[in-house]
Design a protein around this motif. Structure first.
Motif, PDB file in Angstrom:
ATOM      1  N   CYS A  64       0.837  -1.198   0.000  1.00 49.40           N
ATOM      2  CA  CYS A  64       0.000   0.000   0.000  1.00 49.40           C
ATOM      3  C   CYS A  64       0.874   1.251   0.000  1.00 49.40           C
ATOM      4  O   CYS A  64       1.811   1.366   0.765  1.00 49.40           O
ATOM      5  N   ARG A  65       0.537   2.193  -0.892  1.00 50.05           N
ATOM      6  CA  ARG A  65       1.359   3.393  -1.047  1.00 50.05           C
ATOM      7  C   ARG A  65       0.778   4.611  -0.345  1.00 50.05           C
ATOM      8  O   ARG A  65       1.255   5.719  -0.534  1.00 50.05           O
ATOM      9  N   GLU A  66      -0.278   4.422   0.407  1.00 48.53           N
ATOM     10  CA  GLU A  66      -0.887   5.578   1.065  1.00 48.53           C
ATOM     11  C   GLU A  66       0.006   6.090   2.194  1.00 48.53           C
ATOM     12  O   GLU A  66       0.664   5.304   2.862  1.00 48.53           O
ATOM     13  N   PRO A  67       0.031   7.399   2.381  1.00 46.05           N
ATOM     14  CA  PRO A  67       0.852   7.940   3.462  1.00 46.05           C
ATOM     15  C   PRO A  67       0.314   7.555   4.838  1.00 46.05           C
ATOM     16  O   PRO A  67      -0.895   7.427   5.023  1.00 46.05           O
ATOM     17  N   ALA A  68       1.225   7.362   5.750  1.00 47.07           N
ATOM     18  CA  ALA A  68       0.843   7.068   7.129  1.00 47.07           C
ATOM     19  C   ALA A  68       1.859   7.734   8.033  1.00 47.07           C
ATOM     20  O   ALA A  68       2.963   8.076   7.596  1.00 47.07           O
ATOM     21  N   ARG A  69       1.482   7.928   9.264  1.00 47.25           N
ATOM     22  CA  ARG A  69       2.433   8.539  10.197  1.00 47.25           C
ATOM     23  C   ARG A  69       2.764   7.546  11.297  1.00 47.25           C
ATOM     24  O   ARG A  69       1.888   7.088  12.009  1.00 47.25           O
ATOM     25  N   GLY A  70       4.030   7.223  11.411  1.00 46.10           N
ATOM     26  CA  GLY A  70       4.448   6.269  12.432  1.00 46.10           C
ATOM     27  C   GLY A  70       4.471   4.857  11.877  1.00 46.10           C
ATOM     28  O   GLY A  70       3.580   4.463  11.142  1.00 46.10           O
ATOM     29  N   ARG A  71       5.506   4.105  12.214  1.00 41.00           N
ATOM     30  CA  ARG A  71       5.625   2.763  11.660  1.00 41.00           C
ATOM     31  C   ARG A  71       4.611   1.795  12.235  1.00 41.00           C
ATOM     32  O   ARG A  71       4.407   0.703  11.707  1.00 41.00           O
ATOM     33  N   LEU A  72       3.995   2.166  13.341  1.00 36.57           N
ATOM     34  CA  LEU A  72       2.995   1.290  13.926  1.00 36.57           C
ATOM     35  C   LEU A  72       1.630   1.522  13.305  1.00 36.57           C
ATOM     36  O   LEU A  72       0.691   0.782  13.556  1.00 36.57           O
ATOM     37  N   PHE A  73       1.524   2.548  12.496  1.00 39.00           N
ATOM     38  CA  PHE A  73       0.209   2.913  11.994  1.00 39.00           C
ATOM     39  C   PHE A  73       0.083   2.749  10.492  1.00 39.00           C
ATOM     40  O   PHE A  73       1.057   2.814   9.765  1.00 39.00           O
ATOM     41  N   ALA A  74      -1.139   2.531  10.056  1.00 40.72           N
ATOM     42  CA  ALA A  74      -1.415   2.335   8.645  1.00 40.72           C
ATOM     43  C   ALA A  74      -2.335   3.431   8.149  1.00 40.72           C
ATOM     44  O   ALA A  74      -2.763   4.296   8.914  1.00 40.72           O
ATOM     45  N   CYS A  75      -2.647   3.380   6.855  1.00 39.94           N
ATOM     46  CA  CYS A  75      -3.420   4.460   6.249  1.00 39.94           C
ATOM     47  C   CYS A  75      -4.870   4.475   6.721  1.00 39.94           C
ATOM     48  O   CYS A  75      -5.440   5.531   6.937  1.00 39.94           O
ATOM     49  N   ALA A  76      -5.477   3.306   6.844  1.00 41.02           N
ATOM     50  CA  ALA A  76      -6.895   3.264   7.191  1.00 41.02           C
ATOM     51  C   ALA A  76      -7.193   2.039   8.042  1.00 41.02           C
ATOM     52  O   ALA A  76      -6.356   1.154   8.194  1.00 41.02           O
ATOM     53  N   GLU A  77      -8.388   2.001   8.548  1.00 40.96           N
ATOM     54  CA  GLU A  77      -8.796   0.978   9.505  1.00 40.96           C
ATOM     55  C   GLU A  77      -8.489  -0.478   9.098  1.00 40.96           C
ATOM     56  O   GLU A  77      -7.895  -1.216   9.883  1.00 40.96           O
ATOM     57  N   PRO A  78      -8.861  -0.905   7.893  1.00 42.95           N
ATOM     58  CA  PRO A  78      -8.583  -2.315   7.548  1.00 42.95           C
ATOM     59  C   PRO A  78      -7.094  -2.635   7.556  1.00 42.95           C
ATOM     60  O   PRO A  78      -6.671  -3.686   8.042  1.00 42.95           O
ATOM     61  N   HIS A  79      -6.300  -1.706   7.029  1.00 43.69           N
ATOM     62  CA  HIS A  79      -4.855  -1.927   7.008  1.00 43.69           C
ATOM     63  C   HIS A  79      -4.271  -1.845   8.410  1.00 43.69           C
ATOM     64  O   HIS A  79      -3.306  -2.516   8.730  1.00 43.69           O
ATOM     65  N   GLN A  80      -4.878  -0.982   9.229  1.00 41.32           N
ATOM     66  CA  GLN A  80      -4.406  -0.856  10.604  1.00 41.32           C
ATOM     67  C   GLN A  80      -4.544  -2.188  11.329  1.00 41.32           C
ATOM     68  O   GLN A  80      -3.676  -2.588  12.099  1.00 41.32           O
ATOM     69  N   ARG A  81      -5.652  -2.869  11.062  1.00 41.99           N
ATOM     70  CA  ARG A  81      -5.865  -4.150  11.725  1.00 41.99           C
ATOM     71  C   ARG A  81      -4.798  -5.153  11.303  1.00 41.99           C
ATOM     72  O   ARG A  81      -4.271  -5.900  12.118  1.00 41.99           O
ATOM     73  N   ILE A  82      -4.465  -5.150  10.022  1.00 42.14           N
ATOM     74  CA  ILE A  82      -3.418  -6.049   9.528  1.00 42.14           C
ATOM     75  C   ILE A  82      -2.090  -5.726  10.198  1.00 42.14           C
ATOM     76  O   ILE A  82      -1.352  -6.597  10.642  1.00 42.14           O
ATOM     77  N   LYS A  83      -1.830  -4.426  10.286  1.00 41.51           N
ATOM     78  CA  LYS A  83      -0.551  -3.997  10.808  1.00 41.51           C
ATOM     79  C   LYS A  83      -0.412  -4.306  12.299  1.00 41.51           C
ATOM     80  O   LYS A  83       0.610  -4.824  12.737  1.00 41.51           O
ATOM     81  N   SER A  84      -1.441  -3.991  13.069  1.00 35.95           N
ATOM     82  CA  SER A  84      -1.354  -4.270  14.512  1.00 35.95           C
ATOM     83  C   SER A  84      -1.164  -5.758  14.729  1.00 35.95           C
ATOM     84  O   SER A  84      -0.377  -6.179  15.572  1.00 35.95           O
ATOM     85  N   ASP A  85      -1.880  -6.519  13.935  1.00 32.60           N
ATOM     86  CA  ASP A  85      -1.778  -7.968  14.029  1.00 32.60           C
ATOM     87  C   ASP A  85      -0.335  -8.421  13.811  1.00 32.60           C
ATOM     88  O   ASP A  85       0.209  -9.222  14.565  1.00 32.60           O
ATOM     89  N   ALA A  86       0.282  -7.860  12.780  1.00 28.42           N
ATOM     90  CA  ALA A  86       1.661  -8.224  12.456  1.00 28.42           C
ATOM     91  C   ALA A  86       2.617  -7.805  13.557  1.00 28.42           C
ATOM     92  O   ALA A  86       3.531  -8.535  13.914  1.00 28.42           O
ATOM     93  N   VAL A  87       2.376  -6.622  14.099  1.00 28.03           N
ATOM     94  CA  VAL A  87       3.258  -6.122  15.158  1.00 28.03           C
ATOM     95  C   VAL A  87       3.136  -6.991  16.398  1.00 28.03           C
ATOM     96  O   VAL A  87       4.135  -7.336  17.031  1.00 28.03           O
ATOM     97  N   TRP A  88       1.914  -7.380  16.710  1.00 30.96           N
ATOM     98  CA  TRP A  88       1.729  -8.226  17.886  1.00 30.96           C
ATOM     99  C   TRP A  88       2.382  -9.577  17.687  1.00 30.96           C
ATOM    100  O   TRP A  88       2.937 -10.155  18.616  1.00 30.96           O
ATOM    101  N   ARG A  89       2.309 -10.085  16.465  1.00 34.82           N
ATOM    102  CA  ARG A  89       2.943 -11.376  16.237  1.00 34.82           C
ATOM    103  C   ARG A  89       4.456 -11.254  16.239  1.00 34.82           C
ATOM    104  O   ARG A  89       5.167 -12.211  16.513  1.00 34.82           O
ATOM    105  N   LEU A  90       4.940 -10.049  15.939  1.00 37.46           N
ATOM    106  CA  LEU A  90       6.373  -9.778  15.993  1.00 37.46           C
ATOM    107  C   LEU A  90       6.888  -9.954  17.419  1.00 37.46           C
ATOM    108  O   LEU A  90       7.983 -10.448  17.654  1.00 37.46           O
ATOM    109  N   VAL A  91       6.088  -9.543  18.393  1.00 36.74           N
ATOM    110  CA  VAL A  91       6.506  -9.707  19.780  1.00 36.74           C
ATOM    111  C   VAL A  91       6.066 -11.068  20.311  1.00 36.74           C
ATOM    112  O   VAL A  91       6.188 -11.346  21.498  1.00 36.74           O
ATOM    113  N   GLY A  92       5.545 -11.890  19.432  1.00 36.60           N
ATOM    114  CA  GLY A  92       5.293 -13.278  19.804  1.00 36.60           C
ATOM    115  C   GLY A  92       3.982 -13.543  20.501  1.00 36.60           C
ATOM    116  O   GLY A  92       3.841 -14.508  21.230  1.00 36.60           O
ATOM    117  N   MET A  93       3.016 -12.687  20.305  1.00 35.83           N
ATOM    118  CA  MET A  93       1.716 -12.972  20.873  1.00 35.83           C
ATOM    119  C   MET A  93       0.603 -12.456  19.975  1.00 35.83           C
ATOM    120  O   MET A  93       0.827 -11.645  19.098  1.00 35.83           O
TER     121      MET A  93
END
Ligand SMILES: [Zn+2]
Length: 148
Positions: A64-93
């Motif tokens: 996705c090429r949409e601008p976002a602010r902060g590496r923990l955040f995504a452009c919009a709600e659906p992408h945010q859910r994907i991203k948070s999910d990935a970040v949480w799995r990064l820390v192993g939970m």
């Protein structure tokens, strides 16, 4: 580039100038406390302030090429859910805020937006910097405890 519907944002250079300034000041005053403040600020910057792009991998296989602010955040709600999910799995939970119950009855579509296969793919740079910033946060906290 060109005339995309991208809002004008400050250059990342501005931020790096600030960090360089703090680093120089810390060196000049021989102050590890100041260095620590700089580190804390950098972590905060990477997590929530950096002007970046969303870069969530879509099902079609491009990011996705949409601008976002902060590496923990995504452009919009659906992408945010994907991203948070990935970040949480990064820390192993699993995401503790994500409910494992039936789909939200209030949402607009009954369509599953994201297939499990593409869930949570972060760009490698983002992943690396999130890990680095997390380490930096640990160092900052340790330094603060040590400083007391
Ligand atoms: Zn996006």
């Amino acid at each position: 580039m060109g005339r995309r519907r991208r809002r004008r944002r400050e250059s990342a250079l501005l931020w790096w100038a600030l960090f360089a300034g703090i680093a120089v000041a810390a060196w000049w005053f021989r102050s590890w406390r100041l260095a620590l403040v700089g580190l804390a600020l950098w972590c905060l910057y990477e997590f929530v302030l950096v002007p970046t792009v969303c870069r969530v991998m879509t099902r079609q296989g491009y990011s996705c090429r949409e601008p976002a602010r902060g590496r923990l955040f995504a452009c919009a709600e659906p992408h945010q859910r994907i991203k948070s999910d990935a970040v949480w799995r990064l820390v192993g939970m699993g995401d503790p805020f994500r409910k494992k119950t039936a789909p939200d009855p209030n949402r607009d579509t009954g369509v599953v937006l994201v297939s499990p296969k593409v869930r949570g793919r972060l760009a490698q740079t983002d992943m690396l910097l999130i890990v680095l910033a997390a380490l930096g946060t640990v160092v900052t906290l340790a330094g603060m405890v040590y400083g007391l």
